[in-house]
Design a protein around this motif. Structure first.
Motif, mmCIF file in Angstrom:
data_model
loop_
_atom_site.group_PDB
_atom_site.id
_atom_site.type_symbol
_atom_site.label_atom_id
_atom_site.label_comp_id
_atom_site.label_asym_id
_atom_site.label_seq_id
_atom_site.Cartn_x
_atom_site.Cartn_y
_atom_site.Cartn_z
ATOM 1 N N LYS A 24 27.815 76.476 30.443
ATOM 2 C CA LYS A 24 28.127 75.054 30.226
ATOM 3 C C LYS A 24 27.793 74.167 31.430
ATOM 4 N N ALA A 28 25.086 71.186 31.705
ATOM 5 C CA ALA A 28 25.548 69.805 31.910
ATOM 6 C C ALA A 28 24.777 69.165 33.067
ATOM 7 N N VAL A 29 24.521 69.946 34.128
ATOM 8 C CA VAL A 29 23.783 69.406 35.284
ATOM 9 C C VAL A 29 22.340 69.078 34.884
ATOM 10 N N TYR A 31 21.225 68.323 31.895
ATOM 11 C CA TYR A 31 21.284 67.111 31.063
ATOM 12 C C TYR A 31 21.375 65.859 31.949
ATOM 13 N N ALA A 32 22.241 65.932 32.987
ATOM 14 C CA ALA A 32 22.423 64.766 33.855
ATOM 15 C C ALA A 32 21.137 64.463 34.620
ATOM 16 N N ASN A 36 18.916 61.004 34.614
ATOM 17 C CA ASN A 36 18.442 60.250 35.774
ATOM 18 C C ASN A 36 16.936 60.012 35.721
ATOM 19 N N GLU A 54 14.718 67.845 26.875
ATOM 20 C CA GLU A 54 16.001 67.505 26.250
ATOM 21 C C GLU A 54 16.131 68.174 24.873
ATOM 22 N N ARG A 61 22.055 74.428 23.397
ATOM 23 C CA ARG A 61 23.462 74.071 23.184
ATOM 24 C C ARG A 61 23.898 74.407 21.752
ATOM 25 N N ARG A 65 26.877 76.943 20.758
ATOM 26 C CA ARG A 65 27.969 76.526 19.871
ATOM 27 C C ARG A 65 28.014 77.406 18.631
ATOM 28 N N LEU B 16 27.171 68.673 39.394
ATOM 29 C CA LEU B 16 27.297 67.788 38.237
ATOM 30 C C LEU B 16 27.587 66.363 38.704
ATOM 31 N N SER B 19 24.613 64.465 40.021
ATOM 32 C CA SER B 19 23.651 63.985 39.024
ATOM 33 C C SER B 19 24.261 62.927 38.111
ATOM 34 N N LEU B 20 25.531 63.137 37.757
ATOM 35 C CA LEU B 20 26.178 62.227 36.808
ATOM 36 C C LEU B 20 26.471 60.867 37.447
ATOM 37 N N PHE B 23 23.467 58.560 37.582
ATOM 38 C CA PHE B 23 23.091 58.191 36.209
ATOM 39 C C PHE B 23 24.020 57.083 35.687
ATOM 40 N N THR B 83 36.281 68.835 28.152
ATOM 41 C CA THR B 83 36.863 70.113 27.759
ATOM 42 C C THR B 83 35.845 71.209 27.987
ATOM 43 N N GLN B 84 36.308 72.299 28.566
ATOM 44 C CA GLN B 84 35.330 73.358 28.817
ATOM 45 C C GLN B 84 35.861 74.752 28.601
ATOM 46 N N ASP B 104 32.945 67.793 24.887
ATOM 47 C CA ASP B 104 32.715 69.197 25.175
ATOM 48 C C ASP B 104 31.552 69.345 26.130
ATOM 49 N N LYS B 105 31.732 70.134 27.178
ATOM 50 C CA LYS B 105 30.593 70.449 28.046
ATOM 51 C C LYS B 105 29.755 71.515 27.379
ATOM 52 N N PRO B 106 28.452 71.506 27.487
ATOM 53 C CA PRO B 106 27.626 70.475 28.111
ATOM 54 C C PRO B 106 27.418 69.315 27.149
ATOM 55 N N PHE B 107 27.066 68.156 27.692
ATOM 56 C CA PHE B 107 26.866 66.988 26.840
ATOM 57 C C PHE B 107 25.592 66.282 27.282
ATOM 58 N N ALA B 108 24.909 65.664 26.314
ATOM 59 C CA ALA B 108 23.718 64.879 26.643
ATOM 60 C C ALA B 108 24.194 63.548 27.220
ATOM 61 N N MET B 109 23.371 62.930 28.051
ATOM 62 C CA MET B 109 23.799 61.692 28.722
ATOM 63 C C MET B 109 24.054 60.561 27.731
ATOM 64 N N GLU B 111 25.422 60.901 24.916
ATOM 65 C CA GLU B 111 26.763 61.093 24.346
ATOM 66 C C GLU B 111 27.838 60.586 25.289
ATOM 67 N N LEU B 113 27.597 58.384 27.610
ATOM 68 C CA LEU B 113 27.534 56.913 27.676
ATOM 69 C C LEU B 113 28.189 56.292 26.446
#
Lengths: 240, 237
Positions: A24, A28-29, A31-32, A36, A54, A61, A65, B16, B19-20, B23, B83-84, B104-109, B111, B113
């Motif tokens: 996860k 997540a990193v 994706y971030a 950017n 992406e 993902r 899931r 994280l 990067s977050l 963004f 949530t992870q 839920d992690k991971p998430f697209a940016m 989402e 936003l």
């Protein structure tokens, strides 16, 4: 509801959960980082590559899931009520014909229920109506997905001693013999369905849901002729 | 020009945050980060954020404890939990402890936003926290949300818990489109792995029972999107 036969699989389910957890944060990193890069003035080609990154992240993902969903089904709380299985079959077929979104896959296939409906003594099983509907729906949907347009799909409800057989019969592409022993294994996809959408988790979920009800599934198939998938469930009288 | 909304990001994963944070800054927010619960509580005091994005698993004071302390201090602050831990209980616990939403992690940016912007648009209830209605009515239809029973006039309708849950959810949002995933989550719970097929079957059963009681089509299907309750709903109590 617990099925002793599922216990050896618990280690796998725990592994899926750990895998999901471990991946996860890195995902997540990434994706971030993609987020950017979207703010950079990239060439159209660069933007296209980001779309690919992406898209593949989304796929990864979805896969995680999906695996977690198999693990969750093994432990999630399910109802234990008496269910008129003919009703469940009828609702499933109606959902396949009319539910928003279902028509794309099931539309145009005549779906017919045979047997048991007129009987005064309709078969009853104990379990969770929604999850049984989900299980049967996935089989009916697969039958439509792998059949030529307009080909019929027939569902038979037949008590067999202490068991109930719900058999979904299609006239689709069939499954090669070498794939049959692997059906229901997570992420297994037969050679004949490569290139078609899917993760190879539908039958794994079916196996777990039926296992939670003390049941299992059986498959008979011939390539080019069609497939019959039977959901085997213990009748309520047997479980008393 | 309106001031840029203030976000506090709380996560022990520096990669994280690294990067977050840029963004979200580029997306129009003022952003400050905290690497643990203690730091988060201090920065809430000094930075006074509009919204906190809060991870659950952290060394020291974990996300749940931070959430509880923040809620005691400020009922108006928006809190989005990350949530992870695998499983639904984690999210239910987050919502019960006062989180406004979870992701839920991971998430697209896109989402994250969308969730942040949706929360910041959401008006804060000014009254006491328990504004939940107990009884709803529509014509001769009466829904007791506490006892989970439905009546047409004096006759109780034979509906299961799921059907009543769907009906209540639609009536509480009468006139609005309730998306399929929102209905499924509200009635079956998060991570229930229920597809629209079960929801469809549930709504069909509900419609039939209601129509048997001479209630015209009160539930409208919005193709591929969700369902809408089209009767006039009164909150009776």
């Amino acid at each position: 509801m617990k099925d002793e036969r599922l216990i050896p699989e618990q280690d796998w389910y725990r592994f899926y959960a750990r895998l999901d957890h471990a991946i996860k944060n890195p995902l997540a990193v990434i994706y971030a980082c993609v987020g950017n890069l979207r703010y950079e003035s990239l060439s159209p080609e660069g933007q296209g590559r980001l779309d690919t990154v992406e898209g593949q992240l989304d796929e990864l993902r979805r896969l995680l899931r999906g695996l977690r969903s198999v693990a969750r089904l093994a432990e999630i709380e399910m109802e234990e009520e008496q269910i008129d299985i003919v009703d469940v079959v009828k609702w499933t077929l109606e959902a396949a014909r009319e539910a928003p979104g279902a028509q794309e896959i099931c539309g145009g296939h005549p779906l017919t229920l045979h047997g048991a409906e007129g009987s005064a003594d309709r078969p009853v099983v104990i379990g969770d109506r929604d999850y049984l509907l989900e299980a049967l729906y996935s089989v009916v949907e697969n039958a439509c997905k792998f059949s030529p347009p307009g080909a019929p799909v027939d569902v038979w409800v037949e008590p067999e001693g202490d068991w109930l057989r719900i058999k979904v019969v299609d006239q689709g592409i069939g499954i090669p013999d070498e794939d049959l022993p692997h059906l229901g294994k997570e992420l297994y996809r037969g050679a004949s369905v490569h290139g078609m959408p899917g993760l190879g988790l539908g039958l794994a979920r079916l196996r777990v849901v039926l296992g939670r009800h003390g049941g299992h599934f059986e498959v008979q198939s011939k390539e080019g002729e069609g497939t019959a998938v039977s959901l085997m469930l213990p009748l309520a009288s047997r479980r008393d | 020009m309106e001031p840029r909304p203030k976000l506090l990001l709380v996560d022990d994963e520096t990669e994280l945050l690294d990067s977050l944070e840029p963004f979200l800054r580029r997306s129009g927010f003022q952003v400050v980060s905290a690497l643990n619960g203690e730091d988060a509580l201090r920065k809430v005091e000094s930075f006074e954020p509009d919204l906190v994005v809060l991870d659950i698993l952290m060394p020291g004071i974990d996300g749940f404890e931070v959430l509880r302390r923040l809620r005691r201090r400020d009922k108006q602050l928006y809190i989005l939990m990350l949530t992870q831990v695998t499983g639904a209980d984690n999210r239910i616990e987050a919502l019960n402890a006062g989180a406004d939403d979870y992701l839920d992690k991971p998430f697209a940016m896109g989402e994250v936003l969308a969730r942040i912007r949706a929360l910041l648009r959401r008006p804060r209830a000014a009254g006491p926290p328990d504004q939940k209605p107990h009884q709803l009515g529509c014509g001769n239809l009466f829904v007791d949300l506490d006892a989970y029973r439905v009546f047409a006039g004096k006759k109780e309708l034979a509906l299961g818990r799921k059907e009543i849950g769907v009906l209540a959810c639609l009536m509480l949002h009468a006139g609005a489109l309730v998306p399929i995933d929102v209905l499924v989550e509200a009635v079956w719970g998060p991570d229930a792995f229920i597809t629209p097929s079960s929801l469809y079957a549930c709504i069909s059963r509900l419609r039939r029972v209601l129509e048997d009681e001479a209630q015209p089509c009160l539930i409208e299907t919005v193709y591929k999107a969700g369902y809408r309750f089209i009767g006039q709903v009164e909150v009776l109590r």
